[in-house]
Design a protein around this motif. Structure first.
Motif, PDB file in Angstrom:
ATOM      1  N   ASP A   7      99.350 -53.752  30.225  1.00 52.60           N
ATOM      2  CA  ASP A   7     100.443 -52.910  29.433  1.00 52.60           C
ATOM      3  C   ASP A   7     101.688 -54.378  29.280  1.00 52.60           C
ATOM      4  N   SER A  43     105.935 -52.982  30.281  1.00 50.16           N
ATOM      5  CA  SER A  43     106.023 -53.080  31.774  1.00 50.16           C
ATOM      6  C   SER A  43     105.587 -54.084  32.253  1.00 50.16           C
ATOM      7  N   LEU A  88     104.756 -46.334  35.605  1.00 51.19           N
ATOM      8  CA  LEU A  88     105.094 -44.724  34.020  1.00 51.19           C
ATOM      9  C   LEU A  88     104.052 -45.214  33.676  1.00 51.19           C
ATOM     10  N   ALA A  89     103.571 -46.697  33.285  1.00 45.47           N
ATOM     11  CA  ALA A  89     102.655 -47.146  32.742  1.00 45.47           C
ATOM     12  C   ALA A  89     101.296 -46.763  33.522  1.00 45.47           C
ATOM     13  N   GLY A 146     100.277 -44.080  35.469  1.00 44.98           N
ATOM     14  CA  GLY A 146     101.016 -42.879  34.578  1.00 44.98           C
ATOM     15  C   GLY A 146      99.777 -42.582  33.717  1.00 44.98           C
ATOM     16  N   GLU A 147     100.600 -43.326  32.588  1.00 40.92           N
ATOM     17  CA  GLU A 147     100.060 -42.604  31.123  1.00 40.92           C
ATOM     18  C   GLU A 147      98.085 -43.383  30.974  1.00 40.92           C
ATOM     19  N   ALA A 148      98.133 -44.303  31.593  1.00 38.81           N
ATOM     20  CA  ALA A 148      97.016 -44.984  31.592  1.00 38.81           C
ATOM     21  C   ALA A 148      95.862 -43.879  32.258  1.00 38.81           C
ATOM     22  N   GLU A 206      95.774 -40.583  32.780  1.00 45.37           N
ATOM     23  CA  GLU A 206      96.113 -39.204  31.793  1.00 45.37           C
ATOM     24  C   GLU A 206      95.135 -39.772  30.615  1.00 45.37           C
ATOM     25  N   SER A 207      95.069 -41.185  30.155  1.00 46.23           N
ATOM     26  CA  SER A 207      94.292 -41.193  28.762  1.00 46.23           C
ATOM     27  C   SER A 207      93.292 -40.962  29.276  1.00 46.23           C
ATOM     28  N   THR A 215     104.484 -37.825  35.964  1.00 47.89           N
ATOM     29  CA  THR A 215     105.767 -37.452  35.291  1.00 47.89           C
ATOM     30  C   THR A 215     104.968 -37.921  33.774  1.00 47.89           C
ATOM     31  N   ARG A 216     103.768 -38.879  34.316  1.00 43.53           N
ATOM     32  CA  ARG A 216     102.677 -38.762  32.776  1.00 43.53           C
ATOM     33  C   ARG A 216     101.382 -38.280  33.136  1.00 43.53           C
ATOM     34  N   THR A 217     101.482 -38.036  34.296  1.00 47.20           N
ATOM     35  CA  THR A 217     100.236 -37.065  34.296  1.00 47.20           C
ATOM     36  C   THR A 217      99.930 -35.996  34.774  1.00 47.20           C
TER      37      THR A 217
END
Length: 350
Positions: free
Chosen positions: A21, A24, A99-100, A102-104, A106-107, A130-132
């Motif tokens: 990412d 970040s 956060l990044a 967490g998004e990974a 979640e993906s 907060t992201r997953t």
């Protein structure tokens, strides 16, 4: 770097995800070894590696260990691991990177469940959450399972060390038993406090010498330099820092009857398990003895059980070790190989 498939530690992994990412600055690896028994559960560590290849290798080894650990602990979870690359020693991970990450996670749609590991904390897990929702090790609520896995890992290792001392030394208690502990963080420090309360003789070491000295003063223990601890003459050597510390050279220098500790992937190579066995040293396979933490966060994620249930399951760790040691004694195979055989069978790769 070789293709991931060609690396020595690639073991039919279901997926190896390289995360980048640029905004970040996050660089991370998420390795999924197996989802045969359930979602691939395993913590994420923040660590400085010599190069990116070392980070991938660590993720491969750790995720495989998590498959085996979760299977041996009787959890309906597979094995995975995340590593976030620190740019330098002592670096701090940023909120944006958390956060990044967490998004990974979640993906991946729930195929990987992350939790706290080296360089992480409950507070950082809260940011990731907060992201997953595929995260565990969050601050505990009431008497539920969850929170920092370190104390639960320490409890399981303590019970395993006692079981090993009984088997190898005939000791009914730890009074007077000399234990050399490598690493005095949450896990090694928790183990040291429990053993000190039992009257064990302790020698401590940590890369942070001041930390080891402070705990030694508290407990009335001795200290040695971090690079000396594996050569200390003791009844039990307990590795509780990073892995791959049991090598041909370090095994030859061991002066103990038992190796039992919480570090993941203690054996540098599979052949090192045979080397320990050949020396007549009782070895507690790391992913069997150190399962307390994943039992805690695993039950938290699954929404099953409270602290009493967690501790009841951790109390079964000595029996699992005895199963491995009994089979080793019966067949003559190293305990590390016996544990691997049992774990592979449980995940359908035996």
């Amino acid at each position: 770097m070789s293709a991931v498939w060609d690396l020595p530690d690639f073991d039919e992994h279901e997926g190896v995800h390289l995360i980048c990412d640029p905004q970040s600055g996050l660089k991370a690896v998420i390795a999924i070894h197996s989802t045969k028994l359930g979602p691939a559960a395993g913590g994420v560590r923040f660590w400085h590696y010599a190069d990116s290849g070392a980070a991938v290798t660590d993720a491969l080894r750790l995720s495989r260990g998590m498959s085996f650990k979760n299977a041996m602990a009787g959890l309906p979870l597979g094995g995975g691991k995340g590593v976030v690359l620190a740019p330098e020693r002592g670096a701090t991970i940023s909120e944006a990177q958390l956060l990044a990450f967490g998004e990974a996670v979640e993906s991946l749609g729930g195929r990987y469940v992350t939790a706290e590991d080296v360089g992480m904390s409950e507070a950082r897990m809260k940011v990731i959450a907060t992201r997953t929702r595929h995260v565990s090790g969050l601050p505990v609520q009431g008497g539920n399972a969850g929170g920092d896995p370190g104390p639960f890992t320490a409890l399981g290792i303590y019970l395993g060390v006692k079981a090993a001392a009984k088997r190898a030394l005939g000791a009914d208690n730890m009074a007077g038993i000399h234990v050399a502990i490598q690493g005095v963080g949450s896990v090694g420090g928790g183990l040291a406090r429990r053993l000190a309360a039992d009257g064990a003789k302790l020698t401590l070491a940590d890369v942070n010498a001041d930390k080891a000295a402070a705990l030694a003063k508290e407990l009335g223990a001795d200290t040695v330099a971090a690079n000396e601890i594996l050569r200390v003459s003791a009844d039990v050597v307990s590795p509780n820092a990073l892995g791959a510390i049991l090598t041909e050279a370090s095994i030859a220098a061991l002066d103990c009857k038992v190796v039992a500790g919480g570090a993941n992937n203690q054996l540098a190579t599979p052949a090192d398990g045979a080397r320990i066995h050949a020396r007549g040293i009782l070895y507690a396979p790391d992913y069997v003895i150190n399962a307390g933490g994943i039992i805690n966060v695993g039950l938290e994620y699954l929404g099953k059980g409270d602290r009493a249930e967690v501790e009841a399951r951790i109390a079964k760790i000595p029996a699992r070790l005895d199963e491995v040691w009994d089979e080793s004694a019966r067949t003559g195979a190293p305990s590390s190989e016996v544990a691997d055989t049992i774990a592979k069978r449980l995940i359908g790769r035996g």
